[in-house]
Design an enzyme around this catalytic site. Sequence first.
Site, PDB file in Angstrom:
ATOM      1  N   SER A 156      29.478  15.658  -8.947  1.00 20.79           N
ATOM      2  CA  SER A 156      30.371  15.619 -10.109  1.00 20.79           C
ATOM      3  C   SER A 156      29.726  14.894 -11.290  1.00 20.79           C
ATOM      4  CB  SER A 156      31.685  14.935  -9.734  1.00 20.79           C
ATOM      5  OG  SER A 156      31.427  13.654  -9.187  1.00 20.79           O
ATOM      6  N   ASP A 400      39.003   4.644 -12.162  1.00 25.64           N
ATOM      7  CA  ASP A 400      37.797   5.349 -11.714  1.00 25.64           C
ATOM      8  C   ASP A 400      36.604   4.738 -12.443  1.00 25.64           C
ATOM      9  OD1 ASP A 400      35.596   7.053 -11.473  1.00 25.64           O
ATOM     10  OD2 ASP A 400      36.778   8.888 -11.606  1.00 25.64           O
ATOM     11  N   HIS A 403      32.995   7.834 -12.718  1.00 27.31           N
ATOM     12  CA  HIS A 403      32.770   8.911 -13.689  1.00 27.31           C
ATOM     13  C   HIS A 403      32.838   8.382 -15.119  1.00 27.31           C
ATOM     14  CE1 HIS A 403      34.014  10.975  -9.941  1.00 27.31           C
ATOM     15  NE2 HIS A 403      33.025  11.767 -10.298  1.00 27.31           N
TER      16      HIS A 403
END
Length: 424
Positions: A156, A400, A403
Amino acid sequence: MKPLPSNNKKNSFSFFIISLCFIFLLVILYGEDFSCILSQPFLKLQEPAAEESGGHQLPLLAEEKDVHLPFVVERSENSCNLFDGRWVYDAASRPWYQEEDCPYIQPQLTCQARGRPDKGYQHWRWQPRGCDLPSFNATFMLEKLRGKRVLFVGDSLNRGQFVSLVCLLHGALPESAKSMKTNGSLTIFTAKDYNATIEFYWAPFLVESNSDDAIVHRVKDRIVRAGAINKHGRHWRGTDIMVFNTYLWWMTGQKMRILRGSFDGDVKNITEMVTEDAYRMALRRMMRWVERNMDPSKTRVFFATMSPCHERSVEWGGHPGGNCYGETAPIDDLSYWGSCSSKSIMGLLGREFGRTKSPVTVLNITQLSNYRKDAHTSIYKKQWNKLTPEQLANPTSYADCVHWCLPGLQDTWNELLYAKLFFP
Ligand SMILES: *[C@@H]1O[C@H](CO)[C@@H](O)[C@H](O)[C@H]1NC(C)=O
Ligand SMILES: *[C@@H]1O[C@H](CO)[C@@H](O)[C@H](O)[C@H]1NC(C)=O
Ligand SMILES: *[C@@H]1O[C@H](CO)[C@@H](O)[C@H](O)[C@H]1NC(C)=O
Ligand SMILES: *[C@@H]1O[C@H](CO)[C@@H](O)[C@H](O)[C@H]1NC(C)=O
Ligand SMILES: *[C@@H]1O[C@H](CO)[C@@H](O)[C@H](O)[C@H]1NC(C)=O
């Protein structure tokens, strides 16, 4: 006097078990996003002491010797390490595009749309110590990519870099001359007038694994076939520029489970391997694929080093119990290196890619990204599961810190790709 130690042992053992259960729960809830939390204390145990010293000399990379590298427009006069430098606040020249102007950013990365109150993270420019980065020119890049295929392969984080590059380029294309399509593991952005594509292929371990489904990949128990790559590799042939990454998914905190033979058979032969050995095996398999399938006189191959996370603010002198949530400025201690980035894996990458005939250009984004505690999506992303009142009361618990918001840090990774591709 005697019973005391054994009591202590018991207490700390139950504490250990409780902690393990808690971490396990987190991982089930959050899958890949939180695998970083697990990684470090355990990984450290597996790292052979000899690799910690890391004082070896890196041999010259192929690119520094070979004058006839494809795509090169001009070689910079002084050899400057583009990855060594500092962040400069520069609201006049950054960001390169506005979040709302790039329709390709996934809802996990559109931080402003998800209510992020500050914008400073978009305004930092990377300034190498000994030189300037070439200014990114989308039209120029598109012209160089005419008739070419660019492919990002990885997890990702690599997908984030892919989307960033699409956002950096798409503004130079009229609405009718571009498209984005996904089919299984492959997402393709097409610049029609240039007959060029920028693509992303999901393969978080590069080699085959049980996490290869591009949508349903949050399996509890990761298994890799560390020597098997062709199932993926056949979709990569004919690429002109490749950008690989792989790191996060290896950081399970346990030994890697390795499958010998195929995922399809009834009887599975699964053995355990120290993570670093498995990682090296996968990397070598990727290199062998590159040597067999990529023509170094016509194509270029890049490898992005690990993307760091910011899970424990005490590491940068913050308050205990915090993480990237609420951070609005980079770390300015130039020696900072967070525990999410394994020095041992970095040493391994140096040795593997340092071999003189290596056709791979390293995008060494780890150190410069380590400073960017402010650049993560934090709580400003689409939440797939409804948050509980307990979570909502404590945003740190669901931030998070792996990311990155777009526009933001990953645009710099592409500026570095641009520099290494055209003006090394
Ligand atoms: C960007 O590149 C294009 C094509 O090479 C060139 O015509 C244009 O002048 C460049 N723009 C800037 C600002 O350098
Ligand atoms: C478009 O590019 C591909 C290679 O990616 C090439 O095979 C094809 O001939 C090109 N088509 C045109 C119309 O230029
Ligand atoms: C999707 O990819 C598969 C092969 O991976 C191919 O057979 C199929 O035709 C593709 N579908 C579309 C709609 O492009
Ligand atoms: C499983 O694979 C390992 C490593 O290749 C091999 O040594 C072992 O004999 C295999 N076990 C079985 C039951 O096939
Ligand atoms: C990347 O940069 C770091 C320092 O910032 C250095 O220690 C490391 O050896 C480099 N890694 C590679 C693979 O070039």
